[in-house]
Design a protein around this motif. Structure first.
Motif, mmCIF file in Angstrom:
data_model
loop_
_atom_site.group_PDB
_atom_site.id
_atom_site.type_symbol
_atom_site.label_atom_id
_atom_site.label_comp_id
_atom_site.label_asym_id
_atom_site.label_seq_id
_atom_site.Cartn_x
_atom_site.Cartn_y
_atom_site.Cartn_z
ATOM 1 N N GLU A 82 0.966 -1.069 0.179
ATOM 2 C CA GLU A 82 -0.011 0.086 -0.007
ATOM 3 C C GLU A 82 0.706 1.237 -0.082
ATOM 4 N N ALA A 83 0.539 2.198 -0.825
ATOM 5 C CA ALA A 83 1.329 3.286 -1.013
ATOM 6 C C ALA A 83 0.543 4.419 -1.605
ATOM 7 N N PRO A 84 0.867 5.739 -1.230
ATOM 8 C CA PRO A 84 0.265 6.835 -2.252
ATOM 9 C C PRO A 84 0.769 6.886 -3.617
ATOM 10 N N LEU A 85 1.805 6.142 -4.013
ATOM 11 C CA LEU A 85 2.202 6.191 -5.076
ATOM 12 C C LEU A 85 1.438 5.291 -6.317
ATOM 13 N N PRO A 86 1.561 5.523 -7.500
ATOM 14 C CA PRO A 86 0.731 4.576 -8.532
ATOM 15 C C PRO A 86 1.434 3.301 -8.843
ATOM 16 N N VAL A 87 1.847 2.599 -7.745
ATOM 17 C CA VAL A 87 2.670 1.442 -8.340
ATOM 18 C C VAL A 87 1.775 0.100 -7.871
ATOM 19 N N SER A 88 2.150 -0.908 -8.715
ATOM 20 C CA SER A 88 1.619 -2.256 -8.258
ATOM 21 C C SER A 88 2.596 -3.342 -8.673
ATOM 22 N N ASP A 89 2.626 -4.523 -8.212
ATOM 23 C CA ASP A 89 3.467 -5.635 -8.556
ATOM 24 C C ASP A 89 4.746 -5.307 -8.290
ATOM 25 N N HIS A 90 5.131 -4.540 -7.030
ATOM 26 C CA HIS A 90 6.389 -4.071 -6.706
ATOM 27 C C HIS A 90 7.105 -5.217 -5.848
ATOM 28 N N LEU A 91 8.551 -5.184 -6.467
ATOM 29 C CA LEU A 91 9.380 -6.097 -5.828
ATOM 30 C C LEU A 91 10.563 -5.282 -5.583
ATOM 31 N N ALA A 92 11.263 -5.426 -4.374
ATOM 32 C CA ALA A 92 12.452 -4.736 -4.205
ATOM 33 C C ALA A 92 13.487 -5.743 -3.561
ATOM 34 N N GLU A 93 14.669 -5.542 -3.902
ATOM 35 C CA GLU A 93 15.741 -6.494 -3.274
ATOM 36 C C GLU A 93 17.091 -5.704 -2.869
ATOM 37 N N ILE A 94 17.500 -5.928 -1.784
ATOM 38 C CA ILE A 94 18.554 -5.338 -1.277
ATOM 39 C C ILE A 94 19.695 -6.511 -0.829
ATOM 40 N N ARG A 95 20.921 -6.432 -1.406
ATOM 41 C CA ARG A 95 21.922 -7.323 -1.305
ATOM 42 C C ARG A 95 23.074 -6.660 -0.844
ATOM 43 N N VAL A 96 23.814 -7.374 0.343
ATOM 44 C CA VAL A 96 25.050 -7.011 0.827
ATOM 45 C C VAL A 96 26.160 -7.928 0.376
ATOM 46 N N ILE A 97 27.164 -7.357 -0.271
ATOM 47 C CA ILE A 97 28.494 -8.396 -0.544
ATOM 48 C C ILE A 97 29.498 -7.617 -0.002
ATOM 49 N N PRO A 98 30.537 -8.535 0.597
ATOM 50 C CA PRO A 98 31.741 -8.283 1.022
ATOM 51 C C PRO A 98 32.843 -7.601 0.013
ATOM 52 N N ALA A 111 14.455 -2.464 -7.515
ATOM 53 C CA ALA A 111 13.076 -2.393 -7.448
ATOM 54 C C ALA A 111 12.628 -2.483 -8.896
ATOM 55 N N GLU A 112 11.461 -3.360 -9.160
ATOM 56 C CA GLU A 112 10.677 -3.631 -10.373
ATOM 57 C C GLU A 112 9.294 -3.294 -9.828
ATOM 58 N N PHE A 113 8.490 -2.632 -10.769
ATOM 59 C CA PHE A 113 7.111 -2.510 -10.390
ATOM 60 C C PHE A 113 6.370 -2.002 -11.463
ATOM 61 N N ALA A 114 5.041 -2.124 -11.440
ATOM 62 C CA ALA A 114 4.208 -1.618 -12.579
ATOM 63 C C ALA A 114 3.475 -0.289 -12.199
ATOM 64 N N CYS A 115 3.440 0.542 -12.846
ATOM 65 C CA CYS A 115 2.632 1.767 -12.937
ATOM 66 C C CYS A 115 1.900 2.454 -14.375
ATOM 67 N N PRO A 116 1.231 3.296 -14.238
ATOM 68 C CA PRO A 116 0.723 3.833 -15.480
ATOM 69 C C PRO A 116 1.951 4.479 -16.334
ATOM 70 N N ASP A 117 1.796 4.361 -17.792
ATOM 71 C CA ASP A 117 2.743 4.776 -18.526
ATOM 72 C C ASP A 117 3.433 6.238 -18.243
ATOM 73 N N GLY A 118 2.564 7.015 -17.939
ATOM 74 C CA GLY A 118 2.832 8.634 -17.780
ATOM 75 C C GLY A 118 3.495 8.765 -16.548
ATOM 76 N N GLU A 119 3.607 7.800 -15.643
ATOM 77 C CA GLU A 119 3.942 7.909 -14.327
ATOM 78 C C GLU A 119 5.444 7.238 -13.897
ATOM 79 N N HIS A 120 6.092 6.588 -15.119
ATOM 80 C CA HIS A 120 7.451 5.786 -14.951
ATOM 81 C C HIS A 120 8.462 6.693 -14.510
ATOM 82 N N ASP A 121 8.696 7.823 -15.066
ATOM 83 C CA ASP A 121 9.724 8.719 -14.669
ATOM 84 C C ASP A 121 9.406 9.307 -13.473
ATOM 85 N N ARG A 122 8.356 9.545 -12.858
ATOM 86 C CA ARG A 122 8.357 10.304 -11.757
ATOM 87 C C ARG A 122 8.549 9.319 -10.497
#
Length: 145
Positions: A82-98, A111-122
């Motif tokens: 849930e977010a005030p952003l127009p995103v769905s299907d959000h998946l983020a990963e954080i990886r730490v490597i020595p 992070a990968e996500f879906a959003c309306p075409d006009g919102e990608h850049d924002r």
């Protein structure tokens, strides 16, 4: 689907960085702009399936679910649910490597996500400029203190 990626080499050790990041419910201690973080339903901040409820300093609310956490691979994955952003299907990963030569930690946040075409850049700019980049800088500053 838009994808954002940012990486940095941090001076603190991998163990130091991972101990902070693995506490999914402790993000308010290091991520700028997060005033409060509560883990719902009595779960711990490192339990897969935990949902954290974030409140920013201006009162904006987010909910995110911990999808995976590996102390072996030093990775965690989460989704915005849930977010005030127009995103769905959000998946983020954080990886730490020595970093084996010279010490420190290589940290990659994507992070990968879906959003309306006009919102990608924002939305991409928001994730990079308001969350990921300042988050990595604050994490390093906090661990160096």
């Amino acid at each position: 689907m838009p994808r954002v990626f940012h990486s940095a080499i941090l001076k603190p050790s991998t163990d130091q960085v991972w101990q902070v990041l693995r506490d999914f419910g402790g993000v308010h201690r290091w991520l700028p702009g997060i005033d409060r973080c509560d883990v719902e339903n009595g779960l711990q901040g490192d339990q897969v399936g935990a949902v954290r409820h974030l409140v920013t300093r201006d009162g904006t609310r987010f909910r995110e679910r911990l999808l995976a956490l590996s102390d072996y691979d030093l990775t965690l994955a989460y989704a915005i649910i849930e977010a005030p952003l127009p995103v769905s299907d959000h998946l983020a990963e954080i990886r730490v490597i020595p970093v084996t030569e010279g010490g420190g930690s290589f940290l990659a946040w994507s992070a990968e996500f879906a959003c309306p075409d006009g919102e990608h850049d924002r939305v991409t700019r928001f994730m990079l400029d308001e969350v990921i980049r300042p988050g990595l800088a604050a994490l390093e500053r906090g661990l160096a203190a």
